[in-house]
Design an enzyme around this catalytic site. Structure first.
Site, mmCIF file in Angstrom:
data_model
loop_
_atom_site.group_PDB
_atom_site.id
_atom_site.type_symbol
_atom_site.label_atom_id
_atom_site.label_comp_id
_atom_site.label_asym_id
_atom_site.label_seq_id
_atom_site.Cartn_x
_atom_site.Cartn_y
_atom_site.Cartn_z
ATOM 1 N N GLY A 9 0.805 -1.215 0.000
ATOM 2 C CA GLY A 9 0.000 0.000 0.000
ATOM 3 C C GLY A 9 0.836 1.262 0.000
ATOM 4 N N ASN A 10 2.044 1.188 0.577
ATOM 5 C CA ASN A 10 2.914 2.358 0.610
ATOM 6 C C ASN A 10 3.496 2.676 -0.759
ATOM 7 O OD1 ASN A 10 2.589 2.987 3.314
ATOM 8 N ND2 ASN A 10 4.194 1.592 3.970
ATOM 9 N N LYS A 122 -2.857 -5.108 13.007
ATOM 10 C CA LYS A 122 -2.683 -4.633 11.640
ATOM 11 C C LYS A 122 -2.717 -3.110 11.589
ATOM 12 C CE LYS A 122 -2.471 -4.985 7.120
ATOM 13 N NZ LYS A 122 -1.225 -5.392 6.466
ATOM 14 N N LYS A 206 -2.353 -8.556 3.428
ATOM 15 C CA LYS A 206 -2.414 -8.827 1.998
ATOM 16 C C LYS A 206 -1.329 -9.798 1.541
ATOM 17 C CE LYS A 206 1.057 -6.149 -0.023
ATOM 18 N NZ LYS A 206 1.836 -6.028 1.162
ATOM 19 N N LYS A 264 5.660 -10.509 5.907
ATOM 20 C CA LYS A 264 6.155 -10.745 4.544
ATOM 21 C C LYS A 264 7.003 -12.010 4.497
ATOM 22 C CE LYS A 264 6.168 -5.896 3.081
ATOM 23 N NZ LYS A 264 5.218 -5.481 4.106
#
Length: 311
Positions: A9-10, A122, A206, A264
């Site tokens: 998103g960044n 989150k 995500k 991640k």
């Protein structure tokens, strides 16, 4: 190859940027110009983050005097899927004239008894200093936690079990369509005792959804593209060093922060352990170099890439 890319998103809204639509749309155009090069050579599925965007919309909803209560997070995730998916769809269509591209609103099944509902972790929304974050938490009933040198709002993040529209996505990919889906980890839903779906107050990671979906779609490669060139060993210390090629076993032996690199690493390790295929973490503008094995942190069962079967 069939490649699933999870875009942070960044990459769409940088820290400190004003969250206006024109800025984000321009960022998307840059990001998708890079990914269009991947789509020219490979079957491509794209998922994307929405943490900054869903946080902004949640704040707007909370402070809107015309609403009797704020919109729930499942609805906000759907809203950001539509918004970001539209920008991505149009950018890909412009970069790949004649190519079939689709962006779909999709749901992700979670467990109603996931312990994450009792321990929000989150990060969503913009960054604040500690004083402002605590003030907003008191005003709106938020939970806030430190995120590096800043503070941000946190919400529950249950583990994904399945993307509800997986069969449809698989069919589209087999028909040669480039697919944008599972934005923000997917709209969080549960099944009731009668098997009916309903949304829940949460935001799904995500990268974990991307890993699950890449496995279900039988992808050859799963890329998490962000703003860092490689995963770092001993990050922030004089001993820090880049990791280029590695295995899930080696990565799991290193302690990574839960709020940033940890999910991640967990996502790429799960994919490689389950499928025996390749996953990677690296910079967005190096996507093609990552697939060629010359950039990013590449994770395979034996730390070797590329394999002759993929060339």
């Amino acid at each position: 190859m069939r490649v699933l890319v999870a875009l942070g998103g960044n990459a769409l809204m940088k820290r400190g940027e004003k969250p206006d639509a024109d800025t984000q749309r321009a960022n998307v155009a840059v990001a998708l110009k890079t990914l269009s090069k991947v789509a020219e050579r490979h079957e491509l599925i794209i998922t994307h983050g929405n943490g900054p965007q869903v946080g902004v919309l949640a704040l707007e909803s909370t402070s809107d005097p015309h609403l009797t209560k704020p919109y729930p997070f499942d609805t906000l995730v759907a809203e950001t899927q539509g918004m970001i998916g539209y920008w991505m769809l149009q950018a890909l269509q412009n970069a790949l004239p004649g190519r079939q591209v689709i962006s779909i609103v999709s749901q992700t099944l979670v467990s109603a008894v996931d312990p994450a509902f009792d321990d929000p972790t989150k990060f969503v929304g913009e960054v604040y200093d500690e004083e402002e974050a605590r003030k907003l938490a008191e005003e709106y009933g938020w939970t806030v936690k430190p995120d590096g040198q800043y503070w941000r709002r946190v919400v529950p993040s249950p583990k994904p079990q399945r993307v509800v529209e997986t069969r449809l996505i698989r069919k589209l990919v087999r028909d040669g369509v480039t697919v944008v889906c599972a934005g923000g980890g997917g709209i969080p839903v549960i099944r009731d005792e009668n098997g009916r779906l309903s949304g829940v107050e949460a935001v799904i990671d995500k990268d974990l959804t991307g890993s699950l979906l890449a496995e279900s779609l039988e992808c050859d490669a799963f890329l998490i593209l962000t703003d860092v060139p490689r995963v770092m060993r001993d990050f922030g210390t004089p001993l820090q060093s880049e990791i280029s090629h590695t295995t899930p076993h080696e990565l799991r032996s290193i302690d990574f922060p839960e709020g940033s690199m940890g999910p991640k690493v967990e996502a790429v390790c799960r994919f490689v352990e389950t499928t025996g295929d390749m996953a990677a973490i690296g910079k967005l503008d190096e996507a093609m170099s990552i697939l060629e094995g010359t950039a990013g942190t590449i994770i395979t069962p034996n730390a070797t890439w590329p394999l002759s079967s993929t060339l």
